[in-house]
Design an enzyme around this catalytic site. Structure first.
Site, PDB file in Angstrom:
ATOM      1  N   HIS A   3     -14.399   1.576  -0.606  1.00  0.00           N
ATOM      2  CA  HIS A   3     -13.482   0.591  -0.224  1.00  0.00           C
ATOM      3  C   HIS A   3     -12.135   1.277   0.456  1.00  0.00           C
ATOM      4  O   HIS A   3     -10.948   1.057   0.597  1.00  0.00           O
ATOM      5  CB  HIS A   3     -12.912  -0.069  -1.365  1.00  0.00           C
ATOM      6  CG  HIS A   3     -14.025  -0.966  -1.965  1.00  0.00           C
ATOM      7  ND1 HIS A   3     -13.877  -1.915  -3.162  1.00  0.00           N
ATOM      8  CD2 HIS A   3     -15.162  -1.731  -1.393  1.00  0.00           C
ATOM      9  CE1 HIS A   3     -14.696  -2.630  -3.283  1.00  0.00           C
ATOM     10  NE2 HIS A   3     -15.674  -2.534  -2.339  1.00  0.00           N
ATOM     11  N   ASN A  17     -18.710   0.854 -19.942  1.00  0.00           N
ATOM     12  CA  ASN A  17     -17.166  -0.085 -19.591  1.00  0.00           C
ATOM     13  C   ASN A  17     -16.642  -0.197 -20.774  1.00  0.00           C
ATOM     14  O   ASN A  17     -17.381  -0.543 -21.937  1.00  0.00           O
ATOM     15  CB  ASN A  17     -17.931  -1.233 -18.893  1.00  0.00           C
ATOM     16  CG  ASN A  17     -16.553  -1.990 -17.879  1.00  0.00           C
ATOM     17  OD1 ASN A  17     -16.194  -1.360 -16.977  1.00  0.00           O
ATOM     18  ND2 ASN A  17     -16.167  -3.161 -18.179  1.00  0.00           N
ATOM     19  N   TYR A  58       0.865  -1.272   0.096  1.00  0.00           N
ATOM     20  CA  TYR A  58       0.071   0.100   0.127  1.00  0.00           C
ATOM     21  C   TYR A  58       0.786   1.276   0.057  1.00  0.00           C
ATOM     22  O   TYR A  58       0.405   2.343  -0.643  1.00  0.00           O
ATOM     23  CB  TYR A  58      -1.129  -0.079   1.170  1.00  0.00           C
ATOM     24  CG  TYR A  58      -2.145  -1.103   0.859  1.00  0.00           C
ATOM     25  CD1 TYR A  58      -3.076  -0.700   0.141  1.00  0.00           C
ATOM     26  CD2 TYR A  58      -2.232  -2.243   1.491  1.00  0.00           C
ATOM     27  CE1 TYR A  58      -4.032  -1.697  -0.208  1.00  0.00           C
ATOM     28  CE2 TYR A  58      -3.246  -3.371   1.263  1.00  0.00           C
ATOM     29  CZ  TYR A  58      -4.065  -2.872   0.123  1.00  0.00           C
ATOM     30  OH  TYR A  58      -5.135  -3.827  -0.084  1.00  0.00           O
ATOM     31  N   GLU A 101     -15.597  -2.977 -22.012  1.00  0.00           N
ATOM     32  CA  GLU A 101     -16.239  -4.234 -22.664  1.00  0.00           C
ATOM     33  C   GLU A 101     -17.287  -4.756 -21.691  1.00  0.00           C
ATOM     34  O   GLU A 101     -17.297  -4.180 -20.389  1.00  0.00           O
ATOM     35  CB  GLU A 101     -14.932  -5.281 -22.689  1.00  0.00           C
ATOM     36  CG  GLU A 101     -14.445  -5.623 -20.996  1.00  0.00           C
ATOM     37  CD  GLU A 101     -13.206  -6.370 -20.970  1.00  0.00           C
ATOM     38  OE1 GLU A 101     -12.772  -6.745 -22.017  1.00  0.00           O
ATOM     39  OE2 GLU A 101     -13.012  -7.073 -20.003  1.00  0.00           O
TER      40      GLU A 101
HETATM   41  N1  APR Z   1     -12.676   2.424 -19.638  1.00  0.00           N
HETATM   42  C1  APR Z   1     -13.766   1.801 -19.083  1.00  0.00           C
HETATM   43  N2  APR Z   1     -13.574   0.564 -18.509  1.00  0.00           N
HETATM   44  C2  APR Z   1     -12.265  -0.078 -18.326  1.00  0.00           C
HETATM   45  C3  APR Z   1     -11.167   0.843 -19.081  1.00  0.00           C
HETATM   46  C4  APR Z   1     -11.323   2.049 -19.504  1.00  0.00           C
HETATM   47  N3  APR Z   1     -10.342   2.777 -20.020  1.00  0.00           N
HETATM   48  N4  APR Z   1     -10.131   0.144 -18.464  1.00  0.00           N
HETATM   49  C5  APR Z   1     -10.714  -0.972 -18.062  1.00  0.00           C
HETATM   50  N5  APR Z   1     -12.015  -0.834 -17.943  1.00  0.00           N
HETATM   51  C6  APR Z   1     -12.666  -2.023 -17.208  1.00  0.00           C
HETATM   52  C7  APR Z   1     -12.414  -3.447 -17.359  1.00  0.00           C
HETATM   53  O1  APR Z   1     -12.892  -3.970 -18.601  1.00  0.00           O
HETATM   54  C8  APR Z   1     -13.101  -3.952 -16.020  1.00  0.00           C
HETATM   55  O2  APR Z   1     -14.463  -4.478 -16.273  1.00  0.00           O
HETATM   56  O3  APR Z   1     -12.879  -1.792 -15.794  1.00  0.00           O
HETATM   57  C9  APR Z   1     -12.870  -2.821 -15.185  1.00  0.00           C
HETATM   58  C10 APR Z   1     -11.990  -2.990 -13.986  1.00  0.00           C
HETATM   59  O4  APR Z   1     -12.151  -4.123 -13.317  1.00  0.00           O
HETATM   60  P1  APR Z   1     -11.657  -4.798 -11.803  1.00  0.00           P
HETATM   61  O5  APR Z   1     -10.023  -4.622 -12.280  1.00  0.00           O
HETATM   62  O6  APR Z   1     -12.107  -5.972 -11.409  1.00  0.00           O
HETATM   63  O7  APR Z   1     -11.563  -3.466 -10.724  1.00  0.00           O
HETATM   64  P2  APR Z   1     -12.955  -3.212  -9.856  1.00  0.00           P
HETATM   65  O8  APR Z   1     -14.261  -3.682 -10.619  1.00  0.00           O
HETATM   66  O9  APR Z   1     -12.867  -1.727  -9.583  1.00  0.00           O
HETATM   67  O10 APR Z   1     -12.541  -4.199  -8.788  1.00  0.00           O
HETATM   68  C11 APR Z   1     -13.597  -4.003  -7.568  1.00  0.00           C
HETATM   69  O11 APR Z   1     -12.214  -5.519  -6.344  1.00  0.00           O
HETATM   70  O12 APR Z   1     -10.029  -6.008  -5.877  1.00  0.00           O
HETATM   71  C12 APR Z   1     -11.146  -5.568  -5.749  1.00  0.00           C
HETATM   72  O13 APR Z   1     -11.332  -3.727  -3.948  1.00  0.00           O
HETATM   73  C13 APR Z   1     -10.736  -3.863  -4.908  1.00  0.00           C
HETATM   74  O14 APR Z   1     -12.185  -1.966  -5.626  1.00  0.00           O
HETATM   75  C14 APR Z   1     -11.867  -3.273  -5.937  1.00  0.00           C
HETATM   76  C15 APR Z   1     -12.876  -4.177  -6.201  1.00  0.00           C
END
Ligand code: APR
Length: 229
Positions: free
Chosen positions: A106, A198, A53, A200
């Site tokens: 979070h 998103n 962190y 995708e």
């Molecule tokens: N624009 C839009 N979406 C995007 C982009 C972009 N430029 N780049 C990536 N993404 C999308 C990915 O396709 C994915 O669906 O963002 C999403 C990111 O997903 P994760 O990496 O799983 O992140 P998140 O959903 O925020 O995770 C939730 O999980 O690990 C824990 O506590 C952590 O807050 C986090 C939680």
């Protein structure tokens, strides 16, 4: 009264250079989640957890908000109290873009939580060297982030807002982590229209009334420009 709830995830900060979690080369690729992001890991190896962190907190100095954060700050200026912006992100890019009412479900990297007295203190430096809590003096500060197995912050306020919302928009989140992944179903069941932005289709994309796919830096300003007219 809240009419619009926006949920953001790592995808909203991806184009600022903050790694997402689950994409190829995502943050969890190089780490076992249960080595760095659980209370058990912190009890067993606080040095490893702090190093993880501390590095992420330091890396915030090298990133800037992108047009998606900026547009969401414009949305707050336009809607005022009718907007609740909830983020799963622990970075401070929404605030640096000008948002003031962000609910960090979070937690936040730039905050330290004292295990001794429960007081939160703004924090920009490392925690790994065991600094004293500014409130009680005990050297018992931990990252103020919600780990796996812990309850996200302010769930009552989020669900109360979802109860009232006419629109729920999810931006840049994989829909893989509950309870945030369940907000879309909750909001829709209470009458809100639901929209996914998103890059995708997310894991929960089929729960949304509408999904638009593309980079947040493009989709979010487009959506907000149209909404604010
Ligand atoms: N624009 C839009 N979406 C995007 C982009 C972009 N430029 N780049 C990536 N993404 C999308 C990915 O396709 C994915 O669906 O963002 C999403 C990111 O997903 P994760 O990496 O799983 O992140 P998140 O959903 O925020 O995770 C939730 O999980 O690990 C824990 O506590 C952590 O807050 C986090 C939680």
């Amino acid at each position: 009264m809240t009419k619009t709830v926006v949920l953001t995830g790592a995808g909203v900060s991806a184009e600022s250079g903050v790694p997402t979690f689950r994409d190829a080369r995502g943050l969890w690729e190089g780490y076992q989640v249960d080595e760095v992001a659980t209370p058990r890991a912190f009890r067993a190896r606080p040095d490893i957890v702090h190093a993880f962190y501390d590095a992420r907190r330091a890396s915030l100095e090298t990133v800037e908000p992108n047009p998606a954060h900026v547009a969401l700050a414009r949305l707050e200026a336009g809607l005022g109290d009718e907007l609740l912006l909830v983020t799963q992100n622990v970075d401070d890019l929404h605030e640096r873009a000008g948002s003031t009412g962000v609910l960090h479900m979070h937690g936040q990297l730039r905050s330290a939580l004292c295990v001794g007295c429960d007081v939160r203190s703004p924090w920009t430096g490392p925690l790994g060297d065991g600094p004293d809590c500014p409130a009680c003096g005990a050297p018992e500060l931990r990252p103020d982030v919600v780990w796996f197995g812990e309850l996200p912050y302010e769930m009552d306020r989020i669900f109360a807002a979802l109860d009232e919302a006419e629109l729920f928009v999810s931006i840049g989140t994989s829909g893989a982590v509950y309870p945030a992944a369940g907000f879309v179903q909750y909001a829709a069941a209470r009458g809100a229209r639901t929209l996914e932005l998103n890059i995708e289709p997310s894991e929960g994309t089929h729960w949304f009334h509408e999904a638009r796919h593309g980079p947040a830096s493009v989709l979010v300003p487009e959506w907000i420009d149209r909404l604010l007219g």
